[in-house]
Design an enzyme around this catalytic site. Structure first.
Site, PDB file in Angstrom:
ATOM      1  N   SER A   1       0.664  -1.507   0.154  1.00 14.15           N
ATOM      2  CA  SER A   1       0.558   0.214   0.047  1.00 14.15           C
ATOM      3  C   SER A   1       0.749   1.423  -0.052  1.00 14.15           C
ATOM      4  CB  SER A   1      -0.555  -0.009   0.861  1.00 14.15           C
ATOM      5  OG  SER A   1      -0.905   1.712   1.315  1.00 14.15           O
TER       6      SER A   1
ATOM      7  N   HIS B   1      -0.769  -1.206  -4.689  1.00 15.06           N
ATOM      8  CA  HIS B   1      -2.272  -0.887  -4.196  1.00 15.06           C
ATOM      9  C   HIS B   1      -1.798   0.621  -3.411  1.00 15.06           C
ATOM     10  CE1 HIS B   1      -5.814  -1.926  -2.244  1.00 15.06           C
ATOM     11  NE2 HIS B   1      -5.835  -0.907  -0.649  1.00 15.06           N
TER      12      HIS B   1
ATOM     13  N   ASP C   1      -3.764   3.771  -2.479  1.00 16.14           N
ATOM     14  CA  ASP C   1      -5.128   3.940  -1.909  1.00 16.14           C
ATOM     15  C   ASP C   1      -5.824   5.463  -1.973  1.00 16.14           C
ATOM     16  OD1 ASP C   1      -5.834   1.777   0.142  1.00 16.14           O
ATOM     17  OD2 ASP C   1      -3.522   2.104   0.814  1.00 16.14           O
TER      18      ASP C   1
ATOM     19  N   MET D   1      -8.024   8.323  -0.727  1.00 15.35           N
ATOM     20  CA  MET D   1      -8.924   9.206  -0.144  1.00 15.35           C
ATOM     21  C   MET D   1      -9.714  10.462  -0.250  1.00 15.35           C
ATOM     22  SD  MET D   1      -6.820   7.463   3.132  1.00 15.35           S
ATOM     23  CE  MET D   1      -6.480   6.307   3.185  1.00 15.35           C
TER      24      MET D   1
ATOM     25  N   HIS E   1      -7.923   2.186  -5.072  1.00 13.23           N
ATOM     26  CA  HIS E   1      -8.627   1.235  -3.590  1.00 13.23           C
ATOM     27  C   HIS E   1      -9.277   3.213  -3.889  1.00 13.23           C
ATOM     28  CE1 HIS E   1      -9.695  -0.085   0.221  1.00 13.23           C
ATOM     29  NE2 HIS E   1     -10.760   0.784  -0.241  1.00 13.23           N
TER      30      HIS E   1
ATOM     31  N   MET F   1     -12.237  -5.180   3.731  1.00 15.75           N
ATOM     32  CA  MET F   1     -11.035  -4.193   4.621  1.00 15.75           C
ATOM     33  C   MET F   1     -11.621  -5.014   5.972  1.00 15.75           C
ATOM     34  SD  MET F   1     -10.364  -1.840   3.020  1.00 15.75           S
ATOM     35  CE  MET F   1      -9.564  -1.105   5.018  1.00 15.75           C
TER      36      MET F   1
ATOM     37  N   PHE G   1      -7.208   5.190   7.208  1.00 15.14           N
ATOM     38  CA  PHE G   1      -5.583   5.461   7.888  1.00 15.14           C
ATOM     39  C   PHE G   1      -4.606   3.922   7.909  1.00 15.14           C
ATOM     40  CE2 PHE G   1      -8.433   8.304   9.618  1.00 15.14           C
ATOM     41  CZ  PHE G   1      -8.219  10.036   9.347  1.00 15.14           C
ATOM     42  N   GLY G   2      -3.726   4.087   6.905  1.00  9.55           N
ATOM     43  CA  GLY G   2      -2.826   2.838   7.572  1.00  9.55           C
ATOM     44  C   GLY G   2      -2.206   2.599   9.042  1.00  9.55           C
ATOM     45  N   GLY G   3      -1.659   1.854   9.541  1.00  8.34           N
ATOM     46  CA  GLY G   3      -0.821   1.277  10.444  1.00  8.34           C
ATOM     47  C   GLY G   3      -2.793   1.463  11.597  1.00  8.34           C
TER      48      GLY G   3
ATOM     49  N   ASP H   1      -6.815  -6.006   3.477  1.00  9.95           N
ATOM     50  CA  ASP H   1      -6.749  -5.065   3.064  1.00  9.95           C
ATOM     51  C   ASP H   1      -6.655  -4.058   4.785  1.00  9.95           C
ATOM     52  OD1 ASP H   1      -5.701  -2.070   3.410  1.00  9.95           O
ATOM     53  OD2 ASP H   1      -7.064  -1.877   1.414  1.00  9.95           O
ATOM     54  N   GLY H   2      -5.961  -4.160   5.285  1.00  7.14           N
ATOM     55  CA  GLY H   2      -5.938  -3.507   6.837  1.00  7.14           C
ATOM     56  C   GLY H   2      -5.246  -4.168   7.410  1.00  7.14           C
ATOM     57  N   GLY H   3      -4.105  -3.905   9.028  1.00  5.52           N
ATOM     58  CA  GLY H   3      -3.706  -5.171   9.888  1.00  5.52           C
ATOM     59  C   GLY H   3      -2.660  -5.548   9.163  1.00  5.52           C
TER      60      GLY H   3
ATOM     61  N   GLY I   1       0.693  -1.846   4.555  1.00  4.67           N
ATOM     62  CA  GLY I   1       1.386  -0.857   4.226  1.00  4.67           C
ATOM     63  C   GLY I   1       2.304  -1.050   5.652  1.00  4.67           C
TER      64      GLY I   1
ATOM     65  N   SER J   1       3.116  -3.001   7.185  1.00  5.16           N
ATOM     66  CA  SER J   1       4.488  -4.331   7.497  1.00  5.16           C
ATOM     67  C   SER J   1       5.134  -4.826   6.855  1.00  5.16           C
ATOM     68  CB  SER J   1       3.655  -5.550   8.016  1.00  5.16           C
ATOM     69  OG  SER J   1       2.429  -5.483   6.732  1.00  5.16           O
TER      70      SER J   1
HETATM   71  C1  DX5 Z   1      -6.336   1.973   4.819  1.00  6.82           C
HETATM   72  C2  DX5 Z   1      -6.081   1.602   3.719  1.00  6.82           C
HETATM   73  C3  DX5 Z   1      -5.114   0.603   3.491  1.00  6.82           C
HETATM   74  C4  DX5 Z   1      -3.796   0.755   4.288  1.00  6.82           C
HETATM   75  C5  DX5 Z   1      -2.868  -0.277   4.845  1.00  6.82           C
HETATM   76  O1  DX5 Z   1      -7.688   2.745   4.919  1.00  6.82           O
HETATM   77  O2  DX5 Z   1      -7.613   1.221   2.675  1.00  6.82           O
HETATM   78  O3  DX5 Z   1      -4.717   0.528   1.825  1.00  6.82           O
HETATM   79  O4  DX5 Z   1      -2.828   1.992   3.942  1.00  6.82           O
HETATM   80  O5  DX5 Z   1      -2.156  -0.041   5.717  1.00  6.82           O
HETATM   81  P1  DX5 Z   1      -2.041  -1.214   6.566  1.00  6.82           P
HETATM   82  O6  DX5 Z   1      -1.367  -2.759   6.544  1.00  6.82           O
HETATM   83  O7  DX5 Z   1      -1.050  -0.059   7.854  1.00  6.82           O
HETATM   84  O8  DX5 Z   1      -2.863  -1.384   7.944  1.00  6.82           O
HETATM   85 ZN    ZN Z   2      -5.943   0.081   0.683  1.00 11.03          ZN
END
Ligand code: DX5
Ligand code: ZN
Length: 229
Positions: free
Chosen positions: A15, A40, A42, A44, A73, A144, A150-152, A179-181, A201, A203
């Protein structure tokens, strides 16, 4: 892109939200060397999600720099309004949210007609049932496992069951993405339930070596995945 161009699964999809945009050339080069098959992206809009990222202009610059699959995405309220732009700048996979477009048949068709893969995403609070009627209209289902924006964030375990439901409901050629965590600790359970594409993202980008991170996650995903039918 046609089905024949699909990458070998499992796919780890970095990501780009967390990449160093000041060093885009170097980041893309590092990801290519690391063996990434897709990027990927993102998108927004500060409306569908409470955050802003980037749009077609930045993706166009990424497209100029790589032949990797671009997995867009769209976390935006009105994907219909901007779809032509995402097609024009060269996104290969285009995924938008069912929460943004409750009747998505025409939009999905438009993506497929442009020769791209059409994806539908569901937020943590949206049941898989909501997209059951799209069984023959989508190429990718994105589950999701955090609230988008947000990432992380920490992985929401309810996503494991949703992956299993999506895998059972959709044809075997439909890609299931999560997608996510996502990282080494969360991959085994989702892999066992049939994920094909793992968006990652933190990781990857928080690790000193992208190649090691991608190789380790690919191996964990492969060894925990059921045989693809
Ligand atoms: C969140 C995004 C993800 C995000 C994932 O809205 O869609 O793609 O960047 O980040 P991590 O892997 O850090 O959860
Ligand atoms: Zn995403």
């Amino acid at each position: 892109m046609s089905q024949q161009d699909l990458p070998q699964t499992p796919v780890i999809a970095p990501s780009m939200l967390k990449c160093d945009f000041g060093n885009l050339d170097a980041e893309i080069q590092k990801l290519e060397t690391a063996g990434a098959a897709t990027l990927h992206l993102d998108v927004m809009d500060g409306h569908f999600v409470p955050n802003l990222s980037y749009g077609p202009m930045v993706i166009e610059r990424i497209r100029e720099r790589t032949k990797l699959i671009l997995d867009a995405h769209l976390m935006i309220s009105d994907p219909e309004k901007y779809l032509d732009e995402y097609i024009r700048v060269g996104c290969d996979w285009i995924t938008f949210h069912i929460e943004a477009v409750p009747e998505p048949t025409a939009l999905l068709k438009k993506i497929r007609d442009a020769g791209r893969l059409a994806g539908i995403a569901i937020n943590p609070g949206t049941p898989v049932d909501r997209i059951a009627k799209l069984k023959d209209q989508v190429d990718l289902v994105l589950v999701m496992s955090v609230e988008p924006g947000f990432g992380g964030q920490s992985f929401i375990p309810d996503a494991i069951q949703k992956v299993a439901e999506a895998r059972a409901l959709f044809p075997s050629e439909t890609l299931i993405s999560i997608d996510g965590g996502i990282g080494p600790a969360t991959i085994p359970d989702v892999a066992a339930n049939g994920v094909d594409v793992y968006v990652a993202g933190s990781s990857i980008f928080d690790q000193p070596c992208y190649e090691t991170a991608i190789r380790e996650m690919t191996s964990i995903a492969s060894s925990n995945s059921p045989p693809r039918q």
